[in-house]
Write an enzyme that holds these catalytic residues in place. Structure first.
Site, PDB file in Angstrom:
ATOM      1  N   THR A  27       3.607  -1.297  -2.595  1.00  0.00           N
ATOM      2  CA  THR A  27       3.143  -0.523  -2.399  1.00  0.00           C
ATOM      3  C   THR A  27       4.482   1.366  -2.756  1.00  0.00           C
ATOM      4  O   THR A  27       4.271   1.487  -3.340  1.00  0.00           O
ATOM      5  CB  THR A  27       2.460   0.664  -1.048  1.00  0.00           C
ATOM      6  OG1 THR A  27       0.536  -0.455  -1.418  1.00  0.00           O
ATOM      7  CG2 THR A  27       2.078   1.997  -1.271  1.00  0.00           C
ATOM      8  N   GLU A  52       1.548   2.406   8.960  1.00  0.00           N
ATOM      9  CA  GLU A  52       1.753   2.379   7.031  1.00  0.00           C
ATOM     10  C   GLU A  52       3.207   3.127   6.946  1.00  0.00           C
ATOM     11  O   GLU A  52       3.997   2.280   6.058  1.00  0.00           O
ATOM     12  CB  GLU A  52       1.011   3.128   6.613  1.00  0.00           C
ATOM     13  CG  GLU A  52      -0.770   2.162   6.732  1.00  0.00           C
ATOM     14  CD  GLU A  52      -0.627   1.661   5.533  1.00  0.00           C
ATOM     15  OE1 GLU A  52      -0.418   0.180   5.826  1.00  0.00           O
ATOM     16  OE2 GLU A  52      -1.758   2.129   4.875  1.00  0.00           O
TER      17      GLU A  52
HETATM   18  N1  HSE Z   1      -2.727   6.662  -0.754  1.00  0.00           N
HETATM   19  C1  HSE Z   1      -1.456   5.650  -1.312  1.00  0.00           C
HETATM   20  C2  HSE Z   1      -1.294   5.302  -2.657  1.00  0.00           C
HETATM   21  C3  HSE Z   1      -2.686   4.227  -1.512  1.00  0.00           C
HETATM   22  O1  HSE Z   1      -1.856   5.443  -3.790  1.00  0.00           O
HETATM   23  O2  HSE Z   1      -0.323   5.403  -2.888  1.00  0.00           O
HETATM   24  C4  HSE Z   1      -2.190   2.924  -1.293  1.00  0.00           C
HETATM   25  O3  HSE Z   1      -2.698   1.845  -0.777  1.00  0.00           O
END
Ligand code: HSE
Length: 310
Positions: free
Chosen positions: A185, A132
């Site tokens: 993201t 990730e």
């Molecule tokens: N916690 C992360 C965000 C999750 O909100 O960027 C990304 O899927």
């Protein structure tokens, strides 16, 4: 003799859940990716990628979440073999329900099985979180943790890493609505504030604490009241067309709460399965997007297990 293929189902997950940015996550029954693999003499080869959004998924093992996570497991286990991998996406990339997280967790879990399950599941989570970090622009484990462990997960600390998983209430239903817009993201993290105020911190700690209490006691009303986010969803709302209207539509059709899933664009609604049907919530959001000329896929689902062999 050719090596046996192993198949892993890696579920979608919803993360943040109001006040728990990068901390809370829940695994979902649907949708899920299927990651298949078999031992080969050396290296990692991605021989097939299919399913929604697969055109955008790199097959270079150095840039693909599945293979990066699998390679990390092989390295930690000192494996003397490689893996051939086939990826069947059930979760479109840039969805906000842990598409890259499912790939990473599925890849790590696959390699874990092929290595004879030598690692702890927390180490499997860490291998997936490494992927990730490489592909999503930040070391966050709030999708990969529930994807590996199942249930409602809480990351107590990243350094040192500690995560716990608890079983969500059996009547907690989940509606996932995915409007036809891509929110990477990396971009969604780039719009976040670098600092938060003490007032917002106090608000988040109160809501996060009560959400955990409500999850453990099965108080669905308190779950609905405790999914609150004063910082992250407001900063990202402009990335998702009609977000607030979609949340209002869900609330008018029986949702306990409706909120931005992870980094978006998915809209997540919780509902009480013992007293409501999730379908009207899904239909109301779908209709709202249709009125605005946009497609929106929906799933009426629930909380699920972690990665599993199928
Ligand atoms: N916690 C992360 C965000 C999750 O909100 O960027 C990304 O899927």
């Amino acid at each position: 003799m050719a090596e046996e293929w192993i198949r892993i189902a890696a579920p979608a997950t919803t993360s943040n859940i109001g006040a728990g940015f990068d901390i809370f996550g829940i695994s979902l029954e649907e949708p899920y990716d299927v990651i298949e693999g078999r031992k080969i003499p050396s290296g990692i080869v991605i021989s097939e990628v299919s399913g929604p959004g697969s055109d955008s998924i790199p097959t270079d093992p150095e840039s693909n979440s599945v293979s990066i996570a699998a390679a990390e497991v092989l390295k930690r286990c000192g494996a003397d073999f490689g893996i051939e991998i086939k990826i069947k996406k059930g979760i479109r990339p840039c969805s906000g329900i842990g598409s890259s997280g499912a790939s990473a967790a599925g890849g790590a879990f696959l390699a874990h099985i092929l290595c004879g399950e030598k690692l702890s599941l927390t180490e499997v989570v860490l291998c997936a979180a490494h992927a990730e970090d490489v592909t999503s622009g930040g070391f966050h484990a709030d999708n990969v943790a529930p994807c590996v462990l199942g249930g409602f997960t809480i990351i107590r600390s990243y350094e040192p890493f500690e995560v716990v998983s608890i079983k969500p209430p059996k009547d907690l239903g989940v509606v996932v609505a995915m409007p036809d817009v891509l929110v990477p993201t990396k971009e969604s993290r780039a719009v976040l504030p670098k600092e938060v105020s003490v007032k917002d911190l106090v608000f988040h700690v109160g809501n996060a604490s009560c959400l955990v209490y409500a999850m453990t006691t099965g108080d669905l009303g308190l779950i609905g009241r405790s999914v609150k986010d004063a910082v992250f969803e407001p900063a990202r709302a402009h990335l998702v067309p009609h977000l607030k209207e979609a949340e209002s539509a869900a609330m008018s059709h029986g949702a306990l709460v409706s909120f931005l899933g992870g980094s978006g664009p998915c809209i997540i609604s919780f509902y009480d399965k013992s007293s409501h049907d999730g379908a009207p919530i899904a239909e109301s959001i779908k209709a709202l997007y249709a009125e605005n000329g946009m497609k929106c896929d929906t799933w009426v689902t629930g909380c699920g297990s972690g990665c599993r062999r199928i």
